[in-house]
Design a protein around this motif. Structure first.
Motif, mmCIF file in Angstrom:
data_model
loop_
_atom_site.group_PDB
_atom_site.id
_atom_site.type_symbol
_atom_site.label_atom_id
_atom_site.label_comp_id
_atom_site.label_asym_id
_atom_site.label_seq_id
_atom_site.Cartn_x
_atom_site.Cartn_y
_atom_site.Cartn_z
ATOM 1 N N LYS A 219 -0.972 -5.456 -33.135
ATOM 2 C CA LYS A 219 -2.219 -4.716 -33.039
ATOM 3 C C LYS A 219 -3.390 -5.673 -33.153
ATOM 4 O O LYS A 219 -3.333 -6.670 -33.879
ATOM 5 C CB LYS A 219 -2.321 -3.662 -34.158
ATOM 6 C CG LYS A 219 -1.221 -2.597 -34.137
ATOM 7 C CD LYS A 219 -1.363 -1.682 -32.934
ATOM 8 C CE LYS A 219 -0.216 -0.681 -32.866
ATOM 9 N NZ LYS A 219 -0.274 0.133 -31.628
ATOM 10 N N LYS A 220 -4.462 -5.350 -32.459
ATOM 11 C CA LYS A 220 -5.715 -6.051 -32.700
ATOM 12 C C LYS A 220 -6.287 -5.531 -34.022
ATOM 13 O O LYS A 220 -6.005 -4.394 -34.419
ATOM 14 C CB LYS A 220 -6.681 -5.805 -31.550
ATOM 15 C CG LYS A 220 -6.187 -6.365 -30.224
ATOM 16 C CD LYS A 220 -7.157 -6.045 -29.103
ATOM 17 C CE LYS A 220 -6.636 -6.596 -27.775
ATOM 18 N NZ LYS A 220 -7.545 -6.266 -26.641
ATOM 19 N N SER A 255 4.056 6.821 -30.764
ATOM 20 C CA SER A 255 4.127 5.400 -30.430
ATOM 21 C C SER A 255 2.783 4.809 -30.034
ATOM 22 O O SER A 255 2.492 3.656 -30.355
ATOM 23 C CB SER A 255 5.132 5.172 -29.300
ATOM 24 O OG SER A 255 4.737 5.881 -28.130
ATOM 25 N N LYS A 256 1.939 5.590 -29.373
ATOM 26 C CA LYS A 256 0.671 5.064 -28.851
ATOM 27 C C LYS A 256 -0.549 5.501 -29.645
ATOM 28 O O LYS A 256 -1.632 4.949 -29.465
ATOM 29 C CB LYS A 256 0.509 5.476 -27.387
ATOM 30 C CG LYS A 256 1.584 4.905 -26.476
ATOM 31 C CD LYS A 256 1.376 5.328 -25.045
ATOM 32 C CE LYS A 256 2.456 4.742 -24.127
ATOM 33 N NZ LYS A 256 2.276 5.162 -22.720
ATOM 34 N N GLY A 257 -0.376 6.513 -30.496
ATOM 35 C CA GLY A 257 -1.470 6.902 -31.361
ATOM 36 C C GLY A 257 -2.510 7.771 -30.693
ATOM 37 O O GLY A 257 -2.213 8.554 -29.789
ATOM 38 N N GLY A 261 -3.583 6.179 -25.132
ATOM 39 C CA GLY A 261 -2.661 5.052 -25.221
ATOM 40 C C GLY A 261 -3.333 3.723 -25.419
ATOM 41 O O GLY A 261 -2.920 2.715 -24.841
ATOM 42 N N ILE A 262 -4.376 3.683 -26.267
ATOM 43 C CA ILE A 262 -5.153 2.449 -26.432
ATOM 44 C C ILE A 262 -4.827 1.728 -27.740
ATOM 45 O O ILE A 262 -5.573 0.851 -28.176
ATOM 46 C CB ILE A 262 -6.665 2.734 -26.345
ATOM 47 C CG1 ILE A 262 -7.071 3.849 -27.315
ATOM 48 C CG2 ILE A 262 -7.045 3.125 -24.918
ATOM 49 C CD1 ILE A 262 -8.578 4.131 -27.301
ATOM 50 N N GLY A 282 -13.122 2.231 -34.973
ATOM 51 C CA GLY A 282 -12.761 1.060 -34.183
ATOM 52 C C GLY A 282 -13.030 1.221 -32.707
ATOM 53 O O GLY A 282 -13.312 0.243 -32.006
ATOM 54 N N HIS A 283 -12.967 2.460 -32.211
ATOM 55 C CA HIS A 283 -13.130 2.712 -30.782
ATOM 56 C C HIS A 283 -14.360 3.563 -30.463
ATOM 57 O O HIS A 283 -15.176 3.191 -29.614
ATOM 58 C CB HIS A 283 -11.888 3.395 -30.217
ATOM 59 C CG HIS A 283 -11.969 3.717 -28.761
ATOM 60 N ND1 HIS A 283 -11.955 2.733 -27.785
ATOM 61 C CD2 HIS A 283 -12.063 4.910 -28.098
ATOM 62 C CE1 HIS A 283 -12.058 3.304 -26.587
ATOM 63 N NE2 HIS A 283 -12.121 4.621 -26.757
#
Length: 432
Positions: A219-220, A255-257, A261-262, A282-283
């Motif tokens: 993960k970033k 799996s992708k949250g 899917g970011i 964060g986004h």
């Protein structure tokens, strides 16, 4: 042994506990306003809300001890103890299934809000409906933490778990959020994870749980889950509504949250406020929040390395992907502002032993020290002193638990002795 314990607590905040205990404990009474200059000196003390969420009332005695010790640690670092410019109010969001704990928090002078989860599960339109009850430790009840955003009567809300402690005033965080941005407003004194230009305004402080991602590069940093035991937010009804809207949209996969899917998922707690807050700050709103140094705030004595590298001598990659990563297991206790007793286990487990990291032992001792201060401050009102800690204290002045953990006569195992209260009855102060 005694020599090891003397070394462990020398030159540390924990060492103060022995002298305070022998003098009769830290006292709550008395008010000494700290020295202040400039605009802060003329401001009326802001009242910070410290909130907890109660999803279950199992083991009532331990809930009560956790709530008592957390509150007392906050008190000892507030304006009422002469340590801060800020006052406090204790808040408890109690789920409808945990009503048996209402009397505990009312007795301890928490303002109690009995709450359902802040949305209807059947209204969730997307895939999240499948996961909402299975996420994290507490399923859908974890979302009661979102009510922190609705406490509009307070300038700042600090939401903490019951296994947390405040060791130093949080004034620098509050100043940075409340005072106009300027030199001396607090931000430059805050230990942050990624130093950057001042965010204005700062609407949230938090730490991230890098240990949940498993391996560096998965993960970033901005995708890593927010650690749910310590959140500092500016109440905002619009933010609360936006959180609920995202949940009801239900655009989530295990799996992708969250989102399309970011990357805001795929780790423990992603389907709770831990993953959604990471997505939110964060986004959606990266300009409004600051990630704190997790070794100074919400210290969990966690390793900065993947588990498979722990205890080896090879070149260890940092979970944060930094070239040089800070190891929170080596942080000096005197530098820590708040702690979260997760990896170190709970003090009431009586698990502090020779196999624990040094800092875990120190943090456990701090919890017991503050607990002793609770009993001393309430001695003539609610707490009933018994031989359970007095005898053990005399026998072992350097006992980590100050005698609150006693050996069973037959098995030799350790058992925790909770605070013994008198006069606890259901009281008013409950909000529906």
């Amino acid at each position: 042994n005694e020599l090891e314990l003397r070394t462990l607590f020398s030159n540390s905040t924990a060492n103060k506990g022995y002298s305070d205990f022998k003098k009769g404990g830290l006292k709550d009474s008395g008010f000494r306003r700290p020295n202040m200059t400039g605009a802060a000196a003329t401001r009326t003390a802001d009242i910070i809300a410290y909130a907890v969420t109660v999803t279950s009332c199992q083991k009532r005695e331990l809930v009560m001890d956790g709530a008592s010790v957390l509150k007392h640690s906050i008190h000892l670092n507030s304006i009422r103890a002469g340590k801060s410019r800020y006052d406090y109010e204790m808040i408890a969001f109690v789920h409808e299934d945990a009503k048996e704990c209402i009397d505990i928090f009312s007795f301890l002078n928490y303002t109690v809000y009995v709450k359902p989860i802040p949305f209807q599960i059947e209204d969730i339109r997307g895939n999240f409906r499948r996961w909402v009850k299975r996420a994290g430790c507490c399923g859908e009840k974890e979302w009661l933490k979102l009510y922190s955003y609705t406490l509009l009567q307070h300038p700042v809300v600090v939401h903490m778990d019951l296994d947390c402690l405040v060791l130093k005033p949080l004034d620098d965080l509050f100043d940075a959020m409340i005072l106009p941005p300027a030199p001396g407003s607090g931000y430059e004194r805050v230990s942050v994870m990624w130093r950057r230009e001042l965010v204005n305004p700062i609407d949230a402080f938090f730490t991230r749980d890098y240990g949940m991602i498993g391996a560096p590069g998965r993960k970033k940093p901005h995708q890593v889950g927010v650690q749910g035991g310590f959140l500092v937010v500016r109440p905002n009804q619009t933010d609360f509504n936006e959180y609920i809207s995202i949940i009801l949209e239900g655009n989530y996969s295990e799996s992708k949250g969250w989102g399309d899917g970011i990357g805001y998922g795929g780790y423990y707690g992603a389907g709770t406020i831990q993953g959604l807050a990471a997505y939110f700050y964060g986004h959606l709103h990266p300009e409004r929040a600051v990630e704190l140094n997790r070794c100074i705030y919400n210290n969990m004595v966690d390793s900065p390395y993947p588990k498979k590298y722990n205890g080896t001598n090879i070149d260890k990659p940092c979970l944060t992907m930094q070239e040089d990563c800070e190891d929170c297991r080596e942080t000096n206790l005197d530098h820590i502002v708040t702690i979260h007793l997760t990896n170190c286990l709970k003090p009431w487990n009586c698990a502090a032993n020779g196999n624990m990291p040094r800092l875990c032992k120190q943090q456990h001792h701090e919890w017991y020290r503050i607990r002793s201060s609770v009993e001393e401050s309430w001695l003539h009102e609610n707490a009933v002193p018994t031989k359970r800690h007095e005898d053990a204290y005399l026998l072992s002045i350097l006992d980590l638990s100050l005698g609150y953990c006693r050996r069973k006569p037959k098995t030799g195992g350790l058992v925790y002795r909770p605070i013994n209260f008198q006069g606890m009855n259901e009281t008013s102060g409950i909000m529906i």
